[in-house]
Design an enzyme around this catalytic site. Sequence first.
Site, PDB file in Angstrom:
ATOM      1  CB  CYS A 169      -0.936  -0.018   1.205  1.00 40.72           C
ATOM      2  SG  CYS A 169      -2.345   1.099   1.042  1.00 40.72           S
ATOM      3  N   GLY A 170       1.877   1.227  -0.901  1.00 38.63           N
ATOM      4  CA  GLY A 170       2.708   2.404  -1.082  1.00 38.63           C
ATOM      5  C   GLY A 170       2.067   3.335  -2.092  1.00 38.63           C
ATOM      6  CE  LYS A 215       9.629  -0.591 -16.174  1.00 34.64           C
ATOM      7  NZ  LYS A 215       9.684   0.889 -16.090  1.00 34.64           N
ATOM      8  CB  VAL A 225       1.453   1.346  -7.147  1.00 39.16           C
ATOM      9  CG1 VAL A 225       0.459   0.583  -8.038  1.00 39.16           C
ATOM     10  CG2 VAL A 225       2.536   1.985  -7.999  1.00 39.16           C
ATOM     11  N   GLY A 226      -0.150   1.095  -4.461  1.00 36.58           N
ATOM     12  CA  GLY A 226      -1.211   0.445  -3.696  1.00 36.58           C
ATOM     13  C   GLY A 226      -2.245   1.433  -3.181  1.00 36.58           C
TER      14      GLY A 226
END
Length: 426
Positions: free
Chosen positions: A8-9, A203, A11-12
């Site tokens: 839950c940083g 990526k 992005v979260g």
Amino acid sequence: MKIALLGCGTVGSSVVQLLHEQAADLTARVGAPLELAGIAVRRPGRERPDLPVDPKLFTADALGLVKRDDVDVVIEVVGGIEPARTWLLEALGAGKSVVTANKALLAEDGAVLHDAAAQSGADLFYEASVAGAIPLLRPLRESLHGDRVTRVTGIVNGTTNFILSAMDATGQSFTEALEEATALGYAEADPTADVEGFDAAAKAAILASLAFHTRVTAADVHREGITDVTATDVASAKAMGCVIKLLCIASRVDDAVSVRVHPAMIPRTHPLAGVVDAFNAVYVEAEAAGQLMFYGRGAGGAPTASAVLGDLVAVARNRLTGSRAAKESAYADLRVRPIGEEITRYHVCLDVADRAGVLASVAGVFARHGVSIATVNQAGRGDAAVLVIVTHRAPDAALAATVAELRSLDAVKAVASVLRVEGDQP
């Protein structure tokens, strides 16, 4: 549909906000409400007044949350290899669908995750792992499935693109541009993963795997960072009508694929040359579709969360209807060829002694390795003499051997820089 959120940083937190703000729309799109069953974090007791969730949902026991019988889908936005791999294998092994943004894990252990998903019949989606909000992986996986992709060239790291854009626009050094990127929040306190090309290489492996139906890992990717790019290199590129970008390049030639990440000069007329600041863009070439361009914000909480929510809707729909997405496509199993076999061009800057015969001796080195010189420019005199040489296309191994021998010449004081030149000759 019960959702377990791991992390839950930046992005979260954006995922939580979007789930709350778009709850009605998401319910309509899926056909059932999406409800957070729990959120795994390091410090569950920390106050989070900006998040519209019950504090009781937070837990430090990520594995326990994943194992709960009422959880249908697991979203992972923690990153790293472990313990994320253990959590996701547990979820997939139990038949729970997984949405992840974890490029590092996918690039290292994507095959293991795909195999686990195939064995249990679960979905594994990861649009957010490459290029943030840009819809890229799904077109490669689905829209272009009836075509043959021949090449993928991309700017997939916003930090390095900001740095190189700043150097091009202002004449800053790498260090100065990095300091600016850090101050603006584009670069991490430890920027190694970005500036040394590790992020882009992960990526590139994911893009190549999808584009060429072949399992490619980060270890298969030739990687170089941008720390050695100088203001002089940028000025030299400008003089050639070029700009320097950190590119990921994946190409298919006959029965092999080549995957590489490195800084390169490209003509200012190239579609990727105008991609500036922290934006990402990927240029795809296919036999039937021709040339396609995908462009947008490649990082950040909200853009990445947008891609996560797109995947969540897809897997939730499948789970509700009892269907599943297509399995991994790795049937081609092409050979990954080394960088030495790649055909490219070099821009070489040499600090040389200003005396008779120097140019002839330098040219002789190129000739011995079968490398043809396209242009030569000399600047300065005396101790400050500089030779700038641009080659014609040749195997990378021959070009690298040429540079290695140049370093041993008495007349060459230093090989100041070496950069590849991509795209049509300006």
